[in-house]
Design an enzyme around this catalytic site. Structure first.
Site, short mmCIF file in Angstrom:
data_model
loop_
_atom_site.label_atom_id
_atom_site.label_comp_id
_atom_site.label_asym_id
_atom_site.label_seq_id
_atom_site.Cartn_x
_atom_site.Cartn_y
_atom_site.Cartn_z
N ARG A 443 9.85 1.96 7.95
CA ARG A 443 9.90 0.69 6.94
C ARG A 443 11.05 0.10 7.23
NH1 ARG A 443 9.94 0.32 0.53
NH2 ARG A 443 8.21 -1.04 0.23
N ASP A 478 14.61 5.68 -5.46
CA ASP A 478 13.50 5.48 -4.22
C ASP A 478 14.46 6.00 -2.72
OD1 ASP A 478 11.08 5.68 -3.06
OD2 ASP A 478 10.90 3.23 -3.60
N ASP A 548 2.31 7.47 -4.67
CA ASP A 548 1.95 6.04 -4.80
C ASP A 548 0.51 5.82 -5.08
OD1 ASP A 548 4.53 5.12 -4.40
OD2 ASP A 548 4.27 4.54 -2.35
C1 DGJ Z 1 7.93 3.27 -2.72
C2 DGJ Z 1 7.50 3.76 -4.14
O1 DGJ Z 1 6.87 4.85 -3.96
C3 DGJ Z 1 6.81 2.60 -5.06
O2 DGJ Z 1 6.42 3.02 -5.95
C4 DGJ Z 1 7.68 1.35 -4.78
O3 DGJ Z 1 8.69 1.43 -5.53
C5 DGJ Z 1 8.09 0.97 -3.60
N1 DGJ Z 1 8.58 1.98 -2.79
C6 DGJ Z 1 9.12 -0.23 -3.62
O4 DGJ Z 1 9.58 -0.50 -2.22
#
Ligand code: DGJ
Length: 783
Positions: A443, A478, A548
């Site tokens: 990423r 995160d 997600d």
């Molecule tokens: C990954 C997370 O799982 C999402 O919910 C979100 O917060 C994104 N990152 C943001 O970059």
């Protein structure tokens, strides 16, 4: 309770017994694990194998002792003495020698459990619940001591174990593997269930029979992973949700783990769990020690639901700690899928207002509020507010939310650094990159070297400032990439094989410090969704973003698998927009809620774009959730038996006075005949009332049939219909009500009303259940 009689250790919880003894050769021989045994006079001779000669070409333990370690069930197996199964401990000494032999030396039985944080998170429990056994073993020829620590948790049938190795010799050794837990079983008539997946399809249930050989469930990506969760189940062939013998292990750890399940040539089964030996090397000099993460073990003879109940209780009461322990979790709105990186302060405030109007309690500002972050290519590490987006600054923005009577939550990704950041310009060697080698990337970002004290110090200071400035009530922590290019110039690291574990220790140290400073913040752990959903993270952060993927259909498998090992109070579940952003699938708003309600409810969609119809629906959903929040978050969760086209979940209070059932239909079956809802978990001495939660259907869903329904259900003449239809946007789902005994519900079940099949429509009774349609049934004890 833990007792020792004639060399046999009896570790008992309310419904289970775990036995092992010191055998003639001084080894710890495992004897039994299963249903509680009442008799206390147990003879080792009756429970261990009797051999007069080695089996076939087997290796006898010594010239005078014909016992074969290869068929002895052991508490800690070692290489080099004829046991060719996987070893619980492997290390090298004297230039690559690896033979080991650990023999009982002494033991202590203690009341309670020490819960001092010594680098690794541990479970905790008081003297009324826990007893602890510490057994010291000594290597026969080397000056090595191994302490195995067992703790029983009487209230939930859990036993934990960890191992500590001490080097008392002047010679350095290198540990390659030290399992936290070993469980040897008599036979191999078991199925293994693991919880496997990937991003957006985490922890799917994967059950298969054991067969001769080794099955490995592991992670090498630096995190506990969505690929293979550290929790595993073993079950008898006939075991199902409500019946049968099964056991589970799990690890209180967030990094690389490995569970080996081996069926030996003699048909015995060995289970090992601990830090993954792949890439792991730990040097131990004189007087140093190494302690493994704690592993947990639980058993039930009443099926998977009962096993999960033990695991849920354990997580809620002996893992999660602090202010939020057993507290109801707020319903949140998260702006991520509503805006992604593209937001202004006024957009956020409008979103927050709309959320407040429908009853939401916590506003979470996700990624993009800091540095110059317009997309995922920059700014990680620069934890200062982007005032072009939050024009009034973090403090004033948070105040506006607090004035609206909303809690304020913030997203952070502290473990990462973007190449394009001020932090990288200043400290390029803080990124985990091998000098002179082109790094791999995830990423567009790199991992910060949390083994370093100065990195942790920087993060602690930067995060503390922002948490204080925003008076934050909630943090979404995160972590969006896995590890590659392992290297650190940290002088404390003597071997790069230490890096992964030292990273996790660094992370835990940072979390421990932050949580002490901000005890009331509700932390939610996240790793690209559910890539680090484990008991280690739950020891610091009471909840975890499950995935997600918020598609209701996909969430069935994800939440169902996750709930096998973890309580609903740990699971973040959101209602999002359609078409779904991960699958483009469309599920109706009521179903999205019905699935997300089984956990910590949140919404992650643009509330400023909702129609009145949708807003009303959400208002009702939230009001309903608030009424039963404690059950949805802390109730006992059971997957009910159902035919393959249907998913049925139940969640209930301990008395079974309120039971909520999800009834989800995968595919519509035309003219399906009769359908029965059987609830084999009720209290059979109660009388219950049963209602489906009132849901709304859009008139539009009926297409050109709509006029017919309205005419028949309202009696309005055809010529006035067009006018009425413009105003009337929705109709209610069926309003059926049953009064029925618990016994009847459990044993016979109730007939659900006819499903819509194109032959007519009764506004009070016809059940409209399209593809992916669902209901929540509320079953309450009649007063
Ligand atoms: C990954 C997370 O799982 C999402 O919910 C979100 O917060 C994104 N990152 C943001 O970059």
């Amino acid at each position: 309770m833990i007792e020792q009689n004639s060399g046999i250790f009896n570790l008992s919880t309310q419904s289970t017994t775990y036995l092992f003894g010191v055998n003639k050769s001084g080894h710890l021989e495992h004897l039994y694990y299963g249903e509680h045994l009442c008799s206390t006079s147990i003879s080792l001779d009756a429970l261990s194998p009797i051999l007069t000669n080695p089996l076939g070409i087997g290796i006898a333990y010594s010239e005078t002792d014909p016992s074969m370690l290869e068929i002895v069930k052991q508490e800690i197996s070692t290489p080099g003495k004829g046991d060719y199964r996987e070893s619980a401990i492997e290390l090298s000494y004297n230039d690559g020698m690896d033979t080991l032999d650990f023999i009982y030396s002494s033991h202590q039985i203690l009341k309670g459990k020490s819960s001092i944080f010594t680098g690794l998170p541990q479970s905790y429990g008081d003297n009324t619940i826990c007893d602890t056994l510490r057994i010291t073993l000594k290597e026969k020829e080397l000056k090595l001591r191994l302490i195995l620590t067992y703790t029983t948790f009487n209230d939930c049938d859990v036993i934990t174990r960890k191992a500590t190795l001490y080097n008392d010799s002047p010679a350095e050794i290198t540990i390659q593997n030290l399992a936290s837990l070993q469980l040897d079983l008599d036979d191999s008539d078991w199925d293994l269930t693991t919880f496997d997946g990937a991003w957006a399809r985490e922890r799917h249930i994967n059950r298969r029979p054991l067969t001769t050989g080794i099955l490995i469930n592991d992670s090498k990506s630096g995190v506990s992973s969505a690929d293979h969760n550290p929790c595993i189940f073993l079950s008898r062939k006939d075991c199902n949700e409500l019946h049968g013998e099964c056991l589970a292990t799990n690890l209180i750890y967030s990094g690389n783990h490995r569970e080996a399940v081996e069926v030996s040539p003699y048909g015995q089964t060995r289970v090992l769990t601990g830090i993954n030996s792949a890439g792991f090397r730990w040097k131990l000099a004189q007087d140093e020690s190494f302690t493994t993460p704690e592993a947990i073990l639980t058993y039930s003879n009443a099926g998977f639901s009962d096993l999960s109940k033990n695991l849920h209780y354990f997580a809620n009461n002996h893992i999660v700690r602090g202010y939020w322990k057993n507290k109801q979790r707020p319903i949140l709105i998260n702006n991520w899928e509503a805006t992604y990186f593209n937001f202004t302060e006024s957009k956020l405030i409008t979103l927050a207002k709309r959320a407040k109007e429908v009853g939401i309690e916590l506003f979470v500002l996700d990624d993009g509020w800091f540095g110059d972050r317009q997309d995922d290519t920059s700014s990680l590490g620069d934890w200062s507010v982007n005032t072009k987006k939050l024009t009034s600054g973090m403090g004033a923005f948070a105040q506006k939310l607090h004035e609206m009577n909303l809690l304020f939550g913030l997203w952070v990704e502290p473990e990462m650094i973007s190449r394009n950041s001020n932090l990288f310009d200043k400290h390029p060697d803080w990124a985990v990159i091998i000098p002179g080698r082109a790094p791999s990337v995830g990423r567009n970002q790199f991992i910060l070297d949390l083994t370093k004290e100065e990195v942790r110090e920087y993060l602690y200071t930067a995060l503390s400032q922002i948490f204080t400035l925003g008076k934050v009530d909630y943090i979404k922590w995160d972590m969006n990439r896995t590890f590659s290019d392992i290297y650190s110039n940290n002088k404390a690291i003597r071997n790069m094989g230490e890096f992964n574990h030292r990273y996790i220790l660094g992370l835990y140290a940072l979390l421990n410090r932050l949580i002490k400073t901000f005890p009331k913040i509700l932390f939610e752990s996240c790793a690209s969704g559910g890539n680090r959903f484990d008991l280690g993270m739950l020891s610091f952060m009471p909840q975890n973003w499950v995935s997600d993927d918020t598609d209701a259909y996909e969430r069935l498998a994800i939440q169902e698998g996750t709930a096998c090992g973890y309580p609903l109070s740990a699971m973040g579940c959101h209602v999002s927009a359609i078409p779904n952003h991960q699958t483009l699938r469309k599920s109706d708003l009521e179903t999205r809620f019905n699935v997300a309600a089984f956990g910590n409810l949140g919404y992650e969609l643009d509330m400023t774009k909702l129609s009145d119809f949708e807003r009303d629906i959400i208002k009702d959903q939230i009001a309903f959730y608030k009424m039963y929040r404690n059950i949805f978050q802390y109730g006992t969760f059971v997957k009910l038996p159902s035919e393959s086209n249907t998913t049925r979940w139940a969640v209930m209070d301990p008395q079974k006075a309120n039971i909520l059932i999800l009834d989800y239909k995968r595919r519509l079956k035309p003219n399906p005949g009769l359908e029965i809802l059987k609830v084999p978990i009720t209290n059979i001495s109660y009388t219950y009332e049963v209602y489906p939660r009132q849901q709304k259907l859009s008139i539009k869903d009926f297409g050109s049939l709509a006029e017919n329904f309205i005419a028949s259900s309202t009696g309005i003449e055809n010529k006035k219909l067009e006018k009425v239809m413009k105003k009337m946007l929705h109709i209610n789902t069926e309003t059926v009500h049953y009064e029925v005994t618990g016994e009847y519900l459990a044993k016979c079940g109730i007939h659900l009303p006819q499903t819509f099949g194109g032959t007519g429509y009764d506004p009070h009774l016809t059940r409209v259940m399209p593809d992916g349609g669902s209901r929540i049934y509320l079953i309450t004890r009649k007063k």
